[in-house]
Enzyme design. Structure first.
Site, short mmCIF file in Angstrom:
data_model
loop_
_atom_site.label_atom_id
_atom_site.label_comp_id
_atom_site.label_asym_id
_atom_site.label_seq_id
_atom_site.Cartn_x
_atom_site.Cartn_y
_atom_site.Cartn_z
N CYS A 75 0.82 -1.21 0.00
CA CYS A 75 0.00 0.00 0.00
C CYS A 75 0.85 1.25 0.00
O CYS A 75 1.06 1.90 1.01
CB CYS A 75 -0.96 0.00 1.19
N GLN A 76 1.41 1.55 -1.13
CA GLN A 76 2.20 2.74 -1.35
C GLN A 76 1.35 3.76 -2.10
O GLN A 76 0.37 3.41 -2.74
CB GLN A 76 3.43 2.40 -2.19
#
Length: 412
Positions: free
Chosen positions: A80-81
């Protein structure tokens, strides 16, 4: 069994759920060495221990046996960037998916383009769908459209934010799931099967209430591993934990709580001194908690890895490799396996027309009755008495000390 290509596999939480639903992981890609050791210790899946950008689509085809046929399902939860490169991809063609500057989401889409799976499942944090922060969704739509134009496929997808507790997982964990098919079939997400007991409707046709922590781990309270001295919560605040009731956190010890005024209202992270309640689901399991960040067991100790696996609905007997921090990271990053089982069964029925042998889920916890009452809390230890007094509450979103530092740094 229907075959899966698994990217960003981690400890295998999603794969294990799909396995329970009748799928088999034909090949997996994971760069974390401890997660790879976990996968190899429990399953004989072919595993590429490498960054997805270093694994070619031809490598995946060969290892998974897909040279002459397509996988049934592509799965993965790209880290989850922030998808800050969406502007770069918005006007290009799909050849850019092979660019080494591609992020994790575009790497997933590169495999989708090259292997042409019959369906795909992607999991990510809820924030991916927030207005103004939905670059990932827009990127996904743009590139899938280009993949369709280039390959003649008809990929489409639908998404929904699901709270795992609403489906029988003994944990409140909200994530976005995206499901699509190669022939354009629209996936209908299954309706919730469980409900918040505080909102429950008491009638013959109401859903059962959420599965709680006692249902998941109540039979482990006297397990030998629960007596391990290493489970003691240390650090500056560990001795304060027994003075906090089940289901509460540090807010109990503020001027708006029922304890002693030791802290300012909302001046700490929610997980600070957070304790499980037997009669409620767990809060989200954290991947990298600090020494004082929960959820902790209602016995004022750290959770055992077996208990954490139960709260994530991993099948019993699945062993997590590594030291405590490595095991915690693997489990905190995992998808609850029951969610994979539920979605996998729906994918089989809706996309493949499969008839399932049974309606009984394999990974759902069974109710354990009766649930014992909460334990009485202990007094605040004397070492914390000097903190008793008035404490300012957090001033509000964007007004705290960290936000002020950021604004000052931006201004200079």
């Amino acid at each position: 069994m229907r075959k899966i290509v698994s990217l960003f596999t981690g400890a295998g939480g999603l794969d294990l759920g799909l396995e329970a639903a009748g799928f088999e992981t034909a090949v997996a890609v994971e760069m974390d060495k401890w997660a790879c050791q976990t996968l190899r210790a429990n399953r004989d899946w072919p595993v590429f221990e490498d960054d997805i950008h270093n694994v070619t689509s031809e490598d995946l085809k060969s290892a998974g046996g897909f040279n002459r046929r397509a996988p049934d399902l592509l799965i993965g939860g790209p880290p989850c960037q922030p998808f800050s490169k969406s502007a770069y991809w918005s006007k290009g063609d799909t050849k850019r998916l092979d660019d080494p500057r591609a992020d994790t989401l575009t790497a997933y889409l590169r495999v989708l383009r090259d292997l042409k799976p019959k369906a795909f499942l992607l999991e990510n944090v809820q924030g991916m769908t927030f207005k103004g922060k939905d670059e990932g969704l827009k990127l996904l739509e743009n590139i899938i459209q280009k993949i369709n134009e280039e390959t003649g496929s008809n990929y489409s997808f639908t998404w929904q934010v699901l709270n795992a507790a609403d489906y029988g997982v003994p944990q409140m964990r909200e994530r976005v799931f995206l499901v699509g098919s190669r022939d354009g079939k629209v996936f209908r997400f299954p309706a919730a099967t469980h409900q918040d007991p505080e909102l429950a409707v008491d009638d013959l046709f109401g859903y059962p209430t959420w599965n709680n922590a006692w249902d998941a781990i109540g039979d482990l309270v006297n397990a030998p591993e629960s007596k391990d001295p290493k489970l003691k919560v240390g650090g500056k605040w560990g001795a304060l934990l027994p003075s906090i009731p089940e289901g509460k956190n540090y807010l109990h010890h503020t001027d708006r709580g029922d304890g002693q005024p030791l802290f300012g209202w909302r001046t700490r992270y929610w997980g600070f001194l957070l304790k499980l309640a037997k009669n409620k689901p767990s809060w989200t399991i954290q991947a990298q908690p600090g020494s004082s960040i929960g959820p902790f067991h209602w016995d004022s100790r750290k959770l055992t890895m077996r208990e954490t696996c139960r709260l994530q609905t991993f099948p019993d007997g699945y062993h997590i490799e590594g030291g405590r921090s490595e095991m915690q990271r693997q489990l905190g990053n995992a998808v609850p396996s029951l969610m994979g089982e539920i979605l996998g069964r729906e994918i089989r029925k809706q996309f493949f027309g499969d008839k399932l042998d049974s309606d009984q889920l394999k990974l759902i916890p069974q109710k354990k009755e009766p649930c014992p009452r909460a334990k009485r809390v202990q007094p605040v230890p004397e070492q914390y008495h000097e903190l008793i007094g008035e404490h300012a509450a957090h001033p509000g979103t964007g007004l705290g000390p960290v936000a002020r530092k950021r604004k000052l740094a931006t201004a200079t």
